[in-house]
Every structure is written in C-alpha cells, then in structure tokens.
Motif scaffolding. Sequence first.
Motif, PDB file in Angstrom:
ATOM      1  N   THR A  66      -4.007   8.783  -9.157  1.00  0.00           N
ATOM      2  CA  THR A  66      -4.443   7.951  -7.968  1.00  0.00           C
ATOM      3  C   THR A  66      -4.933   6.888  -8.483  1.00  0.00           C
ATOM      4  OG1 THR A  66      -5.559  10.040  -7.038  1.00  0.00           O
ATOM      5  CG2 THR A  66      -5.949   7.864  -6.011  1.00  0.00           C
ATOM      6  N   PHE A  67      -5.552   6.812  -9.573  1.00  0.00           N
ATOM      7  CA  PHE A  67      -6.369   5.623  -9.994  1.00  0.00           C
ATOM      8  C   PHE A  67      -5.149   4.412 -10.535  1.00  0.00           C
ATOM      9  CE2 PHE A  67      -8.935   2.742 -12.613  1.00  0.00           C
ATOM     10  CZ  PHE A  67     -10.063   2.915 -11.692  1.00  0.00           C
ATOM     11  N   SER A  68      -4.010   4.773 -11.237  1.00  0.00           N
ATOM     12  CA  SER A  68      -3.303   3.871 -12.003  1.00  0.00           C
ATOM     13  C   SER A  68      -2.590   3.091 -11.028  1.00  0.00           C
ATOM     14  CB  SER A  68      -2.170   4.644 -12.780  1.00  0.00           C
ATOM     15  OG  SER A  68      -3.021   5.468 -13.579  1.00  0.00           O
ATOM     16  N   PRO A  69      -1.825   3.800  -9.884  1.00  0.00           N
ATOM     17  CA  PRO A  69      -0.809   2.849  -8.930  1.00  0.00           C
ATOM     18  C   PRO A  69      -2.271   2.091  -8.308  1.00  0.00           C
ATOM     19  CG  PRO A  69      -1.100   5.266  -8.475  1.00  0.00           C
ATOM     20  CD  PRO A  69      -1.527   5.284  -9.664  1.00  0.00           C
ATOM     21  N   PHE A  70      -3.288   2.596  -7.716  1.00  0.00           N
ATOM     22  CA  PHE A  70      -4.018   1.839  -6.828  1.00  0.00           C
ATOM     23  C   PHE A  70      -4.823   0.547  -7.573  1.00  0.00           C
ATOM     24  CE2 PHE A  70      -4.096   5.344  -3.849  1.00  0.00           C
ATOM     25  CZ  PHE A  70      -3.016   4.575  -2.787  1.00  0.00           C
TER      26      PHE A  70
ATOM     27  N   LEU B  95       0.940  -1.163   0.002  1.00  0.00           N
ATOM     28  CA  LEU B  95       0.074   0.114  -0.028  1.00  0.00           C
ATOM     29  C   LEU B  95       0.750   1.114   0.013  1.00  0.00           C
ATOM     30  CD1 LEU B  95      -2.835   1.483   0.104  1.00  0.00           C
ATOM     31  CD2 LEU B  95      -2.616   1.224   2.794  1.00  0.00           C
ATOM     32  N   ARG B  96       1.971   1.162   0.774  1.00  0.00           N
ATOM     33  CA  ARG B  96       2.793   2.292   0.944  1.00  0.00           C
ATOM     34  C   ARG B  96       3.414   2.665  -0.452  1.00  0.00           C
ATOM     35  NH1 ARG B  96       4.031   5.959   5.162  1.00  0.00           N
ATOM     36  NH2 ARG B  96       6.177   7.087   4.519  1.00  0.00           N
ATOM     37  N   ALA B  97       3.861   1.734  -1.177  1.00  0.00           N
ATOM     38  CA  ALA B  97       4.421   1.672  -2.507  1.00  0.00           C
ATOM     39  C   ALA B  97       3.423   2.491  -3.475  1.00  0.00           C
ATOM     40  CB  ALA B  97       4.893   0.313  -3.187  1.00  0.00           C
ATOM     41  N   GLY B  98       2.101   2.212  -3.138  1.00  0.00           N
ATOM     42  CA  GLY B  98       1.086   2.412  -4.203  1.00  0.00           C
ATOM     43  C   GLY B  98       1.077   4.346  -3.666  1.00  0.00           C
ATOM     44  N   THR B  99       0.996   4.632  -2.469  1.00  0.00           N
ATOM     45  CA  THR B  99       0.720   5.892  -2.350  1.00  0.00           C
ATOM     46  C   THR B  99       1.942   6.740  -2.539  1.00  0.00           C
ATOM     47  OG1 THR B  99       1.497   5.327  -0.023  1.00  0.00           O
ATOM     48  CG2 THR B  99      -1.012   5.523  -0.194  1.00  0.00           C
ATOM     49  N   ASP B 100       3.142   6.060  -2.555  1.00  0.00           N
ATOM     50  CA  ASP B 100       4.456   6.836  -3.175  1.00  0.00           C
ATOM     51  C   ASP B 100       4.140   7.231  -4.574  1.00  0.00           C
ATOM     52  OD1 ASP B 100       5.256   6.707  -0.474  1.00  0.00           O
ATOM     53  OD2 ASP B 100       6.881   5.345  -1.053  1.00  0.00           O
TER      54      ASP B 100
END
Lengths: 217, 260
Positions: free
Chosen positions: A185-189, A172-177
């Motif tokens: 927002t949408f692509s990493p999540f 999750l942390r990698a995603g928020t980074d």
Amino acid sequence: MDFEWPIFVAALPALARGAATTAELAAVSILLGLVIGVFGGLARVSGMRVLNVAAIAYTTLMRGIPLLVTLLFLCYGLPSLGLLLEAKTVAIIALSVTNGAYVTEIVRAGILSVDRGQMRAARSLGMGWALAMRRIVLPQALRRVLPPIGNEAITLLKNTALVSVIAIPDLLRAGTDVMTWQANTFSPFAGVALMYLMMTLPLVALVARLEAKWRVA
Amino acid sequence: MKPVIVRNLHKSYGSTPVLRGVDMEVARGEVVCVIGPSGSGKSTLLQCLNGLEPFEHGEVIVAGQHVGWGPERGGARRRVPEREMTLARRRIGIVFQQFNLFPHMTALGNVTEAPVQVLRQQREAAEAGGRELLARVGLAHKVDAYPADLSGGQQQRVAIARALAMNPEVMLFDEVTSALDPELVGEVLAVMRRLAEDGMTMLVVTHEMGFAREAADRVIFMDGGVIVEQGPPEEVLGRPREERTRSFLGRVLRPETVTA
C-alpha cells in the motif's frame, strides 16, 4: 510500514500515465468550469429574472449534491435513459458543472465588488451593458477573484481522484492497481500523493504569476 | 434645437420627491452653472439628463434626443428603449464627482476606449486624438500613467478628456471638484474655463461660486427640487431677488468674497 523503494520506483511509469489522464481531466474541466462560472456570474447580475433564477437553481443544485453522487448518477443513471457517454466525458461534465457552480458565485461576488461608478462611467460613454461588462467591469472583477478561483482549480484537480470510481485510469486508479498487484500500500500511494502535490504546484505558480501580471487596478 | 431642453421634470426616490417640476433650456455654446444646497436635486437633475437615473414625469431632450420618455403621441408616451439611450449617450459627455476612471487602463487607454469600442475608430486615429486631448488638459506627459499613479486633479482632467473624446454636443459636470484636495481644484477649473471659452455647451453643477461668477453665462439656483431663481451670475450671485437664494449664498460665501 511497508514502504519499499523498488516497488515505489517500478510504480512510477504507471503512475505517470495515470497522472497524465488526471492532468487532462483537470485542465479541461478547469477551463470549462471557468467558462460556465463567468456566464453563470453574468446571469446572476444581468438583472434579467429568468437568467438570475436559472443561475440560482443551478448553483444551489450543484453545490448541494456531492460530486461523487453526480459522477455515479451520470455514469449509471444516463445509460438507463438511453444516453451512453464515454466515461471520460461523464467525468468532465461532472467536474466542470460542479466547479462552474462555485466559480459562478465567485465571479458574481467579484462583479458586485466593482464600484458602481465604473458601470455608470462606461454607460455614459455610450457603451451597452454587455460591452461595458466585457471591457470595463469583468476584467476588474476577474483580477480580484483570481485567488479564490485558483483555490477552486486546486480543489478540482484533487477532486478528479473521485473519477477512479467510474473506471477511469487516473492517477489514483493507477495507484490502487499497483497496490493490488504488489500487495503493497505505502509505496504506490507515496508516489500518488507526491504526484498530486507536484501537479498543484504549477497551478499555484500560474495563479501567482497572473496575480503579479495584473497587479495594476 | 437647443442642446438641452427640460420640461416639467419630476423625479422621486420612493415617496421622497427630489425634482418637482424643473423647466430649463441650455443654448448652444452656453455655460450654465447650477448651484444650491445639498439635497436640492441638482445632481439628480444631471443624472436624469443622460438617462442614468430614470424619472417619472416630464420631457427631457438632450443633443436632439429624447431621454427617458419619448415624445407624447395622442396622450400616450413610451419609455425610450435602452438601445436608443445608449446611442444618445454618445452625444452627451458627463464628468463625475468621483472621476470613475477605468483603473486597469492607462490615461490614454481611458480616453481611447469608447472611441475604439463604441465609435469603431481605428486605434491609431483614436490614439492620436487621445494624445491631443490629454495635451489639451495638460497631461501630455502622463499618457501612459495608470489612474492609481495620478493625483485627483490629474485623474479628473483625464476624465474630462475621456468624455471629450466622444466629441459630445453637451458636457455635464457633476460636482467635479468636490472630491478634490483644495490645492487641486484650480487645475480642473482652468481646464473647464478653457473649454467654455472654446464654445462648448456646458451644464455645471458646482459649489465653486468663483467659477460660476467668472465662467457662467447663466446661474441657476435650485432648492427643494425646483429652480428658485436664475439669471446672469452678477445678478443671481450679486443681487439675488429671492430670500432662499440670499440665505444660501450667505451660508456658502465667506463675507470677503461677496461681491457688492
């Protein structure tokens, strides 16, 4: 909708590194939680008052406190008591101790579901309580509670997402980074969600396989 | 010393007395059948003999070991510690009404489990012995079968082999045919009859009057938690002295099977 393929693809390596951390935390905590749960369940049915009361206190406490609170408490509370632990260690303790409380109750229910005659038969053959429990009752109990224990394992895997609040570079942390750097927002999540899902699949498959293998009984 | 000695055994569940002063002995090689109406305490008596049921008062010595309570010393008695009871149970075989086979183990696994885990026998030796025992109860072809794949009669025969695997000094049978379909009763009784012929000391709680008549050296009739009458089967079953025995037999024996 701000989904963009290039950002999604570029984020994958970073997400994979985060997923590796998540998988490690989950695997260690699931195993530790299982060990705690088996001993906790045994304590609940041991017939020894001290052990039983201790186990009840443990499950009541840990099931009553949100995991996020436990994490923050251990992370920021322990250092003020002079105990400095690595963030990963804190995460594993919080996850496995919380998970162990649920598994304790599941194992206890499993043991109680085994016919009393099994224990009597084992004892009548000269087995002590511990041997009878280990060889006769527990194997049957664990087989029966495999599905709910699988559920708890999946829940734990997803609960690891909470450790990002104590600065562990998990999935999750990698995603928020990525979200912060790319302002997207949408692509990493989308990648994060996909990877959590992909990690639960092997767990589901493992439980199904164990269930099939232990069909007898 | 006789394999089974019971003196003044008292036991109650809460305030309900179940055994009210039972005295009895079983000699080596003797086959004793205990009969009586349900609630007469005969099953409870058996459970007390291997310490699975605690009792309040009395002396029980099975296979040379005190069960439940130790010998009285200077008016004081002590509970036999659990560890000693566990050791004593090695010498006391018991077969239950509900078989209680271990469902996660094969027939052979059931029979070898205690010899390997409790007596620390080598697995090969235990398996050789287990195969022999299963052959003795007519199940040589079922060694690898799981309990779920066996009939009730077969399961009960495995249970008998499992108890015999500990090489007990005395065998207790607790209504072992009561949970069986009628057509499966015979095969289990046949195994027990052979065991009796081989000289095993047996205490058999049963409703099978035919078995009691043919295989027992002595029949004990229990009612209301006490032994009402005992003696050779032809006497107790054929010419009962006590009214209670007569009325019980009148209820369980169909007229055509009553011996003159």
